[in-house]
Design an enzyme around this catalytic site. Structure first.
Site, mmCIF file in Angstrom:
data_model
loop_
_atom_site.group_PDB
_atom_site.id
_atom_site.type_symbol
_atom_site.label_atom_id
_atom_site.label_comp_id
_atom_site.label_asym_id
_atom_site.label_seq_id
_atom_site.Cartn_x
_atom_site.Cartn_y
_atom_site.Cartn_z
ATOM 1 N N GLU A 137 0.736 -1.340 -0.197
ATOM 2 C CA GLU A 137 -0.092 0.189 0.400
ATOM 3 C C GLU A 137 1.254 1.273 -0.117
ATOM 4 O OE1 GLU A 137 -3.235 -0.140 2.852
ATOM 5 O OE2 GLU A 137 -3.101 -2.347 2.151
ATOM 6 N N ASN A 183 0.955 5.342 8.041
ATOM 7 C CA ASN A 183 -0.688 4.936 8.160
ATOM 8 C C ASN A 183 -0.132 3.684 7.330
ATOM 9 O OD1 ASN A 183 -2.471 4.593 8.689
ATOM 10 N ND2 ASN A 183 -3.599 6.494 7.799
ATOM 11 N N HIS A 216 -17.484 -10.551 5.169
ATOM 12 C CA HIS A 216 -16.247 -10.367 6.017
ATOM 13 C C HIS A 216 -15.473 -11.204 6.446
ATOM 14 C CE1 HIS A 216 -14.053 -7.030 7.331
ATOM 15 N NE2 HIS A 216 -13.192 -6.940 6.010
ATOM 16 N N HIS A 217 -14.304 -11.063 6.721
ATOM 17 C CA HIS A 217 -13.334 -11.422 7.589
ATOM 18 C C HIS A 217 -12.266 -11.165 8.212
ATOM 19 C CE1 HIS A 217 -14.812 -16.197 6.266
ATOM 20 N NE2 HIS A 217 -15.936 -15.478 7.101
ATOM 21 N N GLU A 218 -12.413 -10.395 8.330
ATOM 22 C CA GLU A 218 -10.872 -9.567 9.269
ATOM 23 C C GLU A 218 -10.046 -11.053 9.850
ATOM 24 O OE1 GLU A 218 -9.181 -6.702 7.654
ATOM 25 O OE2 GLU A 218 -7.782 -8.077 8.493
ATOM 26 N N HIS A 269 -7.834 -8.119 1.421
ATOM 27 C CA HIS A 269 -6.947 -7.690 0.803
ATOM 28 C C HIS A 269 -5.716 -7.812 2.154
ATOM 29 C CE1 HIS A 269 -10.405 -3.792 0.003
ATOM 30 N NE2 HIS A 269 -10.627 -4.516 -0.677
ATOM 31 N N GLU A 270 -4.995 -6.997 1.989
ATOM 32 C CA GLU A 270 -3.463 -7.177 2.460
ATOM 33 C C GLU A 270 -3.080 -8.647 1.695
ATOM 34 O OE1 GLU A 270 -5.974 -6.256 4.776
ATOM 35 O OE2 GLU A 270 -5.385 -4.169 4.038
ATOM 36 N N GLU A 291 -6.816 -6.440 -3.147
ATOM 37 C CA GLU A 291 -6.509 -4.723 -2.931
ATOM 38 C C GLU A 291 -4.545 -4.979 -3.481
ATOM 39 O OE1 GLU A 291 -7.021 -1.978 0.478
ATOM 40 O OE2 GLU A 291 -6.310 -3.677 1.179
ATOM 41 N N GLU A 310 -9.462 3.710 0.482
ATOM 42 C CA GLU A 310 -9.580 4.381 1.853
ATOM 43 C C GLU A 310 -8.490 5.000 2.647
ATOM 44 O OE1 GLU A 310 -9.084 0.154 2.902
ATOM 45 O OE2 GLU A 310 -7.042 0.017 3.123
HETATM 46 C C1 NOJ Z 1 -8.355 -3.244 5.470
HETATM 47 C C2 NOJ Z 1 -9.280 -3.193 3.865
HETATM 48 O O1 NOJ Z 1 -8.793 -2.506 3.070
HETATM 49 C C3 NOJ Z 1 -10.202 -2.494 4.471
HETATM 50 O O2 NOJ Z 1 -11.004 -2.347 2.707
HETATM 51 C C4 NOJ Z 1 -11.157 -2.906 5.574
HETATM 52 O O3 NOJ Z 1 -11.779 -2.218 5.725
HETATM 53 C C5 NOJ Z 1 -10.174 -2.835 6.806
HETATM 54 N N1 NOJ Z 1 -9.021 -3.665 6.620
HETATM 55 C C6 NOJ Z 1 -11.026 -3.717 7.458
HETATM 56 O O4 NOJ Z 1 -11.199 -5.326 7.017
HETATM 57 CA CA CA Z 2 -5.945 -2.075 2.854
#
Ligand code: NOJ
Ligand code: CA
Length: 705
Positions: A179, A200, A404-406, A474-475, A493, A499
């Site tokens: 990023e 950031n 969604h799975h963070e 993402h990541e 991503e 964002e």
């Molecule tokens: C980073 C992701 O790029 C973003 O899209 C997401 O909202 C946040 N993580 C939370 O999972």
């Molecule tokens: Ca991100």
């Protein structure tokens, strides 16, 4: 090192001797099917494998070495003899189940060279070179052999000896995240270490002066090159170390603090392909299919359960601070009621899906916590979110939900729950998930782009496929064309997304960000950038931040930046009654064919795409901070047909900073003889819908002039 350019070029020839360089024994040469690209390989008198390449009359790579450093074993870099070689050619066509185009031509010549160490232990390896008209790839193969069971690779020493101080568009070789903003410098000016202090990033590690891939370059003669890798499987991601003085790039694999090796593999195995895309112009890089072609064919078969779609979601409101992921804050975004509001909005506006972030418990313990193992589970909703009811409601409205799975970069926790999490999705009929990996990886010492995590991301993809789930990570680990083999790898991503504009960091993404991304990151594969912000100054939520493009530029991104899932990222209330929203309602997400009409890296780009299964075309054009007049010939339209062009363009006085919202909508009759004049404001864009004209259109509309 010596330069070996000394021979007339013959396709697929084994050449004995060379008048200038007596020390060489054999030179093997292979050409692209069209003949413009040639690559040569030999062993030096020290038995070191080397290759070099040219495009037409221009040397694009000078003598470049190939090899490995190993842990507790002699390196594999010299002392080889050539024991065999063979050539092969393929010319076929395969079909993308979804993509920028339906049919992909896969046409290459291949050279396989077998080499063996002269001194004991006589280890053997193969080098495979595949040459296409749009570039080449090569990989190392280690066949099964006596006395060599496992290889512990300390470093890969693949070189790309550039032939000049090219202009390069690069991000640092960060082992933990992509990023970063792209930098435009000469090769001698690449200074990745200066990018270490980033305000950031929840994780970043830039150990040496290296760049991540794809890295794109333009030579003094205007040739475009892009360096990347294809089919990254059970191996570490490759960054390219830069020698500012000799213009040599050398592979630098992403490592681990937990192991002495960067890659450990049992034999037999092969490395990912090391790739070089070559094009006389910038546009050709985007049209190249080299990366996908170098991957294995589809292993999943029919993935009809995944349908390319536009989506909205409970997402931007968190980044704006209007609501939050966690419940403790008292402004939880993922409530049943809010989800239903987004579902209603999607159903009314031709948007197929809704993403809900912050639906599951654990967010009170997210960013900034060291002990994140076991914090999230992927089945327990917050008490104000009735998952079953939301899914029932979405079904009733004909809208799909996106899970969604963070993982908060706790992949072991995620792996333990993969089956449970996906079984829940399957029961609910949810066919895609957005994953996230924010933070330093647990276990400590692993990096996002190392072999350990490459294997994690693959395990997720394979497990998801068993439950008919498609993944938008993402990541992530970078895209390397794996979508060909696993078409449930829909998007990711892996770049500085929208964002960053919401956060007050370095003023957000500058206007040249996406005109650069289109020729760099996008060469790797689909991008979940999340375009479509209409409330450009982010009032009243984040007045210190803004979107650094015009509104028409945001629209054009739906065509320019390819993804089979395209978010309409802004809040529904910013779209309601907005005339420009009609473009997002209409724009396609799956393509029959794509044409890059013009472009220069970091400056501007114009792409036209035909919607799959219809005769509609969409065109998108974006520029950096420079205002521009471009021309777009519509000669791709079918002969004898009149089309209605609806043009969404920058209005009078539009400017990415001073007046980002000024836009105009105009409609005309056009046909294949029309050339559109695209007037792009600073940071601006144009988006065009092209559909067969009705009798009424023919009567009512003026012909474009
Ligand atoms: C980073 C992701 O790029 C973003 O899209 C997401 O909202 C946040 N993580 C939370 O999972
Ligand atoms: Ca991100």
């Amino acid at each position: 090192m010596k330069s070996y350019w000394c021979l007339p070029l013959l396709a697929l020839a084994l050449l004995a001797g060379c008048s200038k360089d007596k020390e060489m024994d054999k030179i093997l040469e292979i050409s692209s099917p069209g003949g413009d690209l040639q690559l040569q390989f030999t062993l030096t008198e020290e038995g070191e494998p080397v290759y070099w390449a040219r495009y037409k009359d221009t040397a694009i790579l000078d003598t470049s070495a190939l090899g490995f450093e190993l842990v507790d074993a002699p390196s594999l870099r010299a002392g080889f003899e050539m024991t065999d070689y063979s050539t092969r050619a393929l010319n076929d066509v395969w079909e993308m189940p979804w993509g920028e185009q339906r049919e992909v031509s896969n046409n290459y010549n291949e050279l396989t060279v077998e080499v063996r160490e002269i001194p004991p232990p006589n280890r053997r390896m193969r080098l495979i070179f595949r040459i296409y008209d749009d570039g080449f790839g090569f990989r190392y193969e280690f066949p099964e052999q006596e006395g060599l069971e496992t290889l512990e690779i300390a470093e890969e020493r693949t070189e790309f000896q550039l032939t000049g101080n090219h202009t390069a568009w690069w991000i640092p070789g960060d082992w933990d995240i992509y990023e970063h903003l792209y930098n435009e410098t000469s090769v001698s000016g690449i200074d990745a270490l200066s990018k270490r202090d980033h305000p950031n990033l929840a994780q970043t590690a830039i150990p040496v002066n290296a760049v991540n891939t794809p890295v794109t370059m333009r030579t003094a003669s205007g040739l475009h090159l892009s360096f990347h890798e294809a089919a990254l499987t059970d191996y570490a991601g490759m960054t390219l170390m830069v020698d500012n003085d000799t213009y040599k790039l050398t592979s630098n694999l992403v490592g681990s603090e937990r192991t002495p090796y960067k890659v450990k593999r049992k034999l037999p195995f092969h490395t990912p392909w090391r790739t070089v895309q070559v094009s006389p112009d910038a546009a050709g890089l985007i049209e190249s299919n080299l990366i996908a072609n170098l991957n294995e064919p589809n292993q999943l078969g029919d993935v009809e359960w995944f349908k390319p779609t536009k989506y909205v979601g409970i997402w931007w409101e968190m980044h704006l601070g209007k609501s939050s992921w966690d419940m403790a804050s008292g402004k939880h975004g993922a409530t049943t009621e809010n989800a239903k509001r987004y579902i209603d909005f999607a159903a009314e506006n031709n948007i197929g899906a809704v993403l809900v972030e912050g639906w599951n418990t654990g967010w009170e313990h997210w960013i900034g916590f060291e002990d994140r193992e076991g914090v999230f589970d992927f089945v327990t909703p917050y008490e104000d979110y009735d998952l079953e009811e939301v899914v029932r409601y979405a079904n009733e409205k004909g809208v799909e939900m996106i899970m969604h799975h963070e993982t908060s970069a706790a992949p072991r926790t995620y792996e333990q729950q993969l089956d449970t999490a996906y079984a829940l999705m399957q029961r609910l009929g949810i066919h895609s998930v957005k994953t996230g990996y924010v933070g330093k990886i647990i276990p400590a010492g692993e990096y996002h782009h190392g072999q350990w995590m490459v294997n994690h991301y693959r395990k997720v993809l394979e497990t998801a496929a068993e439950y008919e789930v498609a993944v938008n990570a993402h990541e992530p680990i970078k895209a390397t064309g794996i979508r060909r083999t696993f078409p449930n790898a829909i998007s990711r991503e892996g770049l500085r997304g929208q964002e960053f504009n919401a956060w007050s960091v370095e003023g957000g993404n500058p206007p040249d960000h996406l005109p650069t991304v289109a020729f760099t990151r996008m060469l790797a594969g689909p991008i979940d950038f999340t375009p479509g912000i209409f409330n450009m100054k982010l009032a009243p939520y984040k007045e210190e931040s803004q979107i650094n493009t015009t509104l028409a530029h945001q629209l054009a991104l739906y065509v320019v930046i390819y993804s089979p899932v395209q978010m309409a990222a802004d809040l529904p209330e910013h779209y309601e009654d907005h005339p420009a929203f009609e473009f997002i309602r209409e724009v396609g997400v799956d393509w029959e064919q794509s044409k890059v009409l013009n472009g220069e890296v970091g400056d501007y780009v114009t792409i036209a795409r035909q919607e799959r299964g219809t005769d509609r075309w969409f065109l998108g054009s974006i520029t950096d901070e420079q205002e521009r007049s471009l021309e777009a010939s519509l000669d791709f339209l079918p002969a004898g047909a009149n089309y209605k062009a609806t043009i969404y363009r920058d209005g009078e006085g539009a400017h990415w900073d001073e007046n980002p919202s000024a836009f105009l909508i105009e409609s005309f009759l056009v046909d294949r003889s029309t050339t559109l004049k695209l007037d792009l404001a600073p940071g601006g864009g144009t988006a065009v819908t092209l559909e067969p004209a009705t009798a009424e259109d023919e009567e009512r509309l003026q012909t474009y002039r």
